[in-house]
Design a protein around this motif. Structure first.
Motif, PDB file in Angstrom:
ATOM      1  N   ASN A  45     -11.818   2.700   4.078  1.00 49.55           N
ATOM      2  CA  ASN A  45     -10.784   3.571   4.652  1.00 49.55           C
ATOM      3  C   ASN A  45      -9.389   3.139   4.193  1.00 49.55           C
ATOM      4  OD1 ASN A  45     -12.567   5.193   6.404  1.00 49.55           O
ATOM      5  ND2 ASN A  45     -12.909   3.232   7.417  1.00 49.55           N
ATOM      6  N   PRO A  46      -9.096   3.297   2.908  1.00 44.12           N
ATOM      7  CA  PRO A  46      -7.786   2.833   2.413  1.00 44.12           C
ATOM      8  C   PRO A  46      -6.647   3.680   2.954  1.00 44.12           C
ATOM      9  CG  PRO A  46      -8.942   4.061   0.713  1.00 44.12           C
ATOM     10  CD  PRO A  46      -9.902   3.912   1.859  1.00 44.12           C
ATOM     11  N   LYS A  47      -5.519   3.003   3.192  1.00 39.94           N
ATOM     12  CA  LYS A  47      -4.330   3.685   3.725  1.00 39.94           C
ATOM     13  C   LYS A  47      -3.085   3.117   3.052  1.00 39.94           C
ATOM     14  CE  LYS A  47      -6.050   4.639   8.366  1.00 39.94           C
ATOM     15  NZ  LYS A  47      -7.393   4.366   8.463  1.00 39.94           N
ATOM     16  N   ALA A  48      -2.091   3.966   2.880  1.00 38.28           N
ATOM     17  CA  ALA A  48      -0.794   3.552   2.360  1.00 38.28           C
ATOM     18  C   ALA A  48       0.243   4.540   2.895  1.00 38.28           C
ATOM     19  CB  ALA A  48      -0.807   3.523   0.839  1.00 38.28           C
ATOM     20  N   VAL A  49       1.494   4.337   2.492  1.00 40.27           N
ATOM     21  CA  VAL A  49       2.597   5.150   3.001  1.00 40.27           C
ATOM     22  C   VAL A  49       3.323   5.808   1.831  1.00 40.27           C
ATOM     23  CG1 VAL A  49       4.767   5.084   4.294  1.00 40.27           C
ATOM     24  CG2 VAL A  49       2.858   3.636   4.998  1.00 40.27           C
ATOM     25  N   LYS A  50       3.629   7.088   2.001  1.00 40.12           N
ATOM     26  CA  LYS A  50       4.374   7.836   0.985  1.00 40.12           C
ATOM     27  C   LYS A  50       5.645   7.063   0.625  1.00 40.12           C
ATOM     28  CE  LYS A  50       6.632  12.255   0.140  1.00 40.12           C
ATOM     29  NZ  LYS A  50       7.005  13.560   0.720  1.00 40.12           N
ATOM     30  N   GLY A  51       5.921   6.973  -0.672  1.00 42.74           N
ATOM     31  CA  GLY A  51       7.091   6.258  -1.154  1.00 42.74           C
ATOM     32  C   GLY A  51       6.761   4.859  -1.655  1.00 42.74           C
ATOM     33  N   GLN A  52       5.607   4.327  -1.262  1.00 38.50           N
ATOM     34  CA  GLN A  52       5.221   3.002  -1.732  1.00 38.50           C
ATOM     35  C   GLN A  52       4.793   3.060  -3.198  1.00 38.50           C
ATOM     36  OE1 GLN A  52       2.137   1.939   1.209  1.00 38.50           O
ATOM     37  NE2 GLN A  52       3.424   0.189   1.750  1.00 38.50           N
ATOM     38  N   LYS A  53       5.022   1.956  -3.901  1.00 38.99           N
ATOM     39  CA  LYS A  53       4.454   1.783  -5.229  1.00 38.99           C
ATOM     40  C   LYS A  53       3.077   1.175  -5.001  1.00 38.99           C
ATOM     41  CE  LYS A  53       6.747   0.558  -8.888  1.00 38.99           C
ATOM     42  NZ  LYS A  53       7.510  -0.225  -9.885  1.00 38.99           N
ATOM     43  N   LEU A  54       2.044   1.886  -5.451  1.00 36.75           N
ATOM     44  CA  LEU A  54       0.673   1.469  -5.226  1.00 36.75           C
ATOM     45  C   LEU A  54       0.049   0.986  -6.526  1.00 36.75           C
ATOM     46  CD1 LEU A  54      -1.977   1.329  -3.516  1.00 36.75           C
ATOM     47  CD2 LEU A  54      -2.364   3.710  -4.176  1.00 36.75           C
ATOM     48  N   SER A  92       1.949  12.994   0.699  1.00 42.67           N
ATOM     49  CA  SER A  92       1.193  12.484   1.841  1.00 42.67           C
ATOM     50  C   SER A  92      -0.006  13.394   2.080  1.00 42.67           C
ATOM     51  CB  SER A  92       2.078  12.393   3.086  1.00 42.67           C
ATOM     52  OG  SER A  92       2.582  13.663   3.425  1.00 42.67           O
ATOM     53  N   GLY A  93      -1.025  12.837   2.710  1.00 42.56           N
ATOM     54  CA  GLY A  93      -2.224  13.611   3.007  1.00 42.56           C
ATOM     55  C   GLY A  93      -3.457  12.745   2.885  1.00 42.56           C
ATOM     56  N   SER A  94      -4.602  13.400   2.904  1.00 40.41           N
ATOM     57  CA  SER A  94      -5.886  12.734   2.750  1.00 40.41           C
ATOM     58  C   SER A  94      -6.463  13.162   1.403  1.00 40.41           C
ATOM     59  CB  SER A  94      -6.826  13.150   3.884  1.00 40.41           C
ATOM     60  OG  SER A  94      -8.078  12.523   3.741  1.00 40.41           O
ATOM     61  N   PHE A  95      -6.700  12.190   0.521  1.00 37.54           N
ATOM     62  CA  PHE A  95      -7.092  12.493  -0.848  1.00 37.54           C
ATOM     63  C   PHE A  95      -8.443  11.855  -1.162  1.00 37.54           C
ATOM     64  CE2 PHE A  95      -2.453  12.288  -0.626  1.00 37.54           C
ATOM     65  CZ  PHE A  95      -2.145  13.611  -0.931  1.00 37.54           C
ATOM     66  N   GLU A  96      -9.352  12.673  -1.674  1.00 38.14           N
ATOM     67  CA  GLU A  96     -10.688  12.198  -1.995  1.00 38.14           C
ATOM     68  C   GLU A  96     -10.688  11.287  -3.217  1.00 38.14           C
ATOM     69  OE1 GLU A  96     -15.188  13.941  -2.596  1.00 38.14           O
ATOM     70  OE2 GLU A  96     -13.533  15.139  -3.385  1.00 38.14           O
ATOM     71  N   MET A  97     -11.517  10.266  -3.146  1.00 34.60           N
ATOM     72  CA  MET A  97     -11.872   9.466  -4.312  1.00 34.60           C
ATOM     73  C   MET A  97     -13.354   9.724  -4.553  1.00 34.60           C
ATOM     74  SD  MET A  97      -9.847   5.884  -3.548  1.00 34.60           S
ATOM     75  CE  MET A  97     -10.363   5.104  -5.088  1.00 34.60           C
ATOM     76  N   GLU A  98     -13.724  10.006  -5.807  1.00 32.62           N
ATOM     77  CA  GLU A  98     -15.108  10.335  -6.106  1.00 32.62           C
ATOM     78  C   GLU A  98     -15.526   9.779  -7.455  1.00 32.62           C
ATOM     79  OE1 GLU A  98     -15.950  14.520  -6.660  1.00 32.62           O
ATOM     80  OE2 GLU A  98     -14.581  14.655  -8.341  1.00 32.62           O
ATOM     81  N   LEU A  99     -16.845   9.672  -7.617  1.00 27.71           N
ATOM     82  CA  LEU A  99     -17.416   9.385  -8.926  1.00 27.71           C
ATOM     83  C   LEU A  99     -17.453  10.728  -9.653  1.00 27.71           C
ATOM     84  CD1 LEU A  99     -20.367   7.002  -7.964  1.00 27.71           C
ATOM     85  CD2 LEU A  99     -18.111   6.392  -8.867  1.00 27.71           C
ATOM     86  N   GLU A 100     -16.690  10.832 -10.700  1.00 24.92           N
ATOM     87  CA  GLU A 100     -16.459  12.124 -11.349  1.00 24.92           C
ATOM     88  C   GLU A 100     -17.732  12.751 -11.919  1.00 24.92           C
ATOM     89  OE1 GLU A 100     -13.860  15.283 -12.570  1.00 24.92           O
ATOM     90  OE2 GLU A 100     -13.708  13.717 -11.055  1.00 24.92           O
ATOM     91  N   ALA A 101     -18.557  11.990 -12.608  1.00 26.87           N
ATOM     92  CA  ALA A 101     -19.712  12.560 -13.306  1.00 26.87           C
ATOM     93  C   ALA A 101     -20.699  13.242 -12.363  1.00 26.87           C
ATOM     94  CB  ALA A 101     -20.421  11.478 -14.114  1.00 26.87           C
ATOM     95  N   VAL A 111      -2.630   8.814   2.889  1.00 31.94           N
ATOM     96  CA  VAL A 111      -1.234   8.490   2.590  1.00 31.94           C
ATOM     97  C   VAL A 111      -0.400   9.128   3.698  1.00 31.94           C
ATOM     98  CG1 VAL A 111       0.667   8.672   0.941  1.00 31.94           C
ATOM     99  CG2 VAL A 111      -1.691   8.478   0.105  1.00 31.94           C
ATOM    100  N   SER A 112       0.158   8.289   4.553  1.00 30.79           N
ATOM    101  CA  SER A 112       0.941   8.785   5.676  1.00 30.79           C
ATOM    102  C   SER A 112       2.375   9.084   5.231  1.00 30.79           C
ATOM    103  CB  SER A 112       0.917   7.808   6.838  1.00 30.79           C
ATOM    104  OG  SER A 112       1.485   6.573   6.453  1.00 30.79           O
ATOM    105  N   PRO A 113       3.036   9.994   5.927  1.00 31.02           N
ATOM    106  CA  PRO A 113       4.431  10.290   5.578  1.00 31.02           C
ATOM    107  C   PRO A 113       5.307   9.055   5.752  1.00 31.02           C
ATOM    108  CG  PRO A 113       3.566  11.887   7.165  1.00 31.02           C
ATOM    109  CD  PRO A 113       2.557  10.782   7.048  1.00 31.02           C
ATOM    110  N   SER A 114       6.368   8.997   4.987  1.00 29.52           N
ATOM    111  CA  SER A 114       7.255   7.827   5.083  1.00 29.52           C
ATOM    112  C   SER A 114       8.054   7.812   6.348  1.00 29.52           C
ATOM    113  CB  SER A 114       8.198   7.791   3.890  1.00 29.52           C
ATOM    114  OG  SER A 114       8.859   9.020   3.742  1.00 29.52           O
TER     115      SER A 114
END
Length: 114
Positions: A45-54, A92-101, A111-114
């Protein structure tokens, strides 16, 4: 008079320290290291904040392409070889990570709003 100056100085120092020592401050940069084993990713469940360098570091157990939706970033991973990419979180939002193939869902990255 001297007591008033000392008391004023202590009050000013206390306010300065309190302003600098806020525990709610968000770091300007963050690194998250992911491990993909089969169709499982950690952290889940990764989380970060809008505006951060990731900086995302991804290691997979076999050659895989991991797609970070919303930002449309692809990681062409080689087995057991960490791959990193650094970028600024500008949405900001909820973004899927997937195995592309195989379109296998791994997690949603929040990614929460700043």
């Amino acid at each position: 008079m001297l007591k008033a100056l000392i008391a004023g100085g202590i009050a000013a120092l206390t306010m300065t320290v309190a302003a600098c020592g806020s525990s709610s401050s968000v770091p300007s940069a963050v690194t998250i290291t992911f491990k993909v084993t089969g169709s499982t990713i950690t952290p889940a469940n990764p989380k970060a904040v809008k505006g951060q360098k990731l900086t995302m570091v991804i290691t997979t157990d076999k050659d895989e392409q991991v797609h970070f939706h919303g930002y449309d970033i692809h990681f062409d991973c080689k087995a057991n070889t960490p791959l990193s990419k650094t970028f600024t979180l500008d949405k900001s939002g909820s973004f899927e990570m997937e195995l592309e193939a195989t379109s296998t869902h791994l997690t949603n990255f929040e990614v929460s709003p700043s």
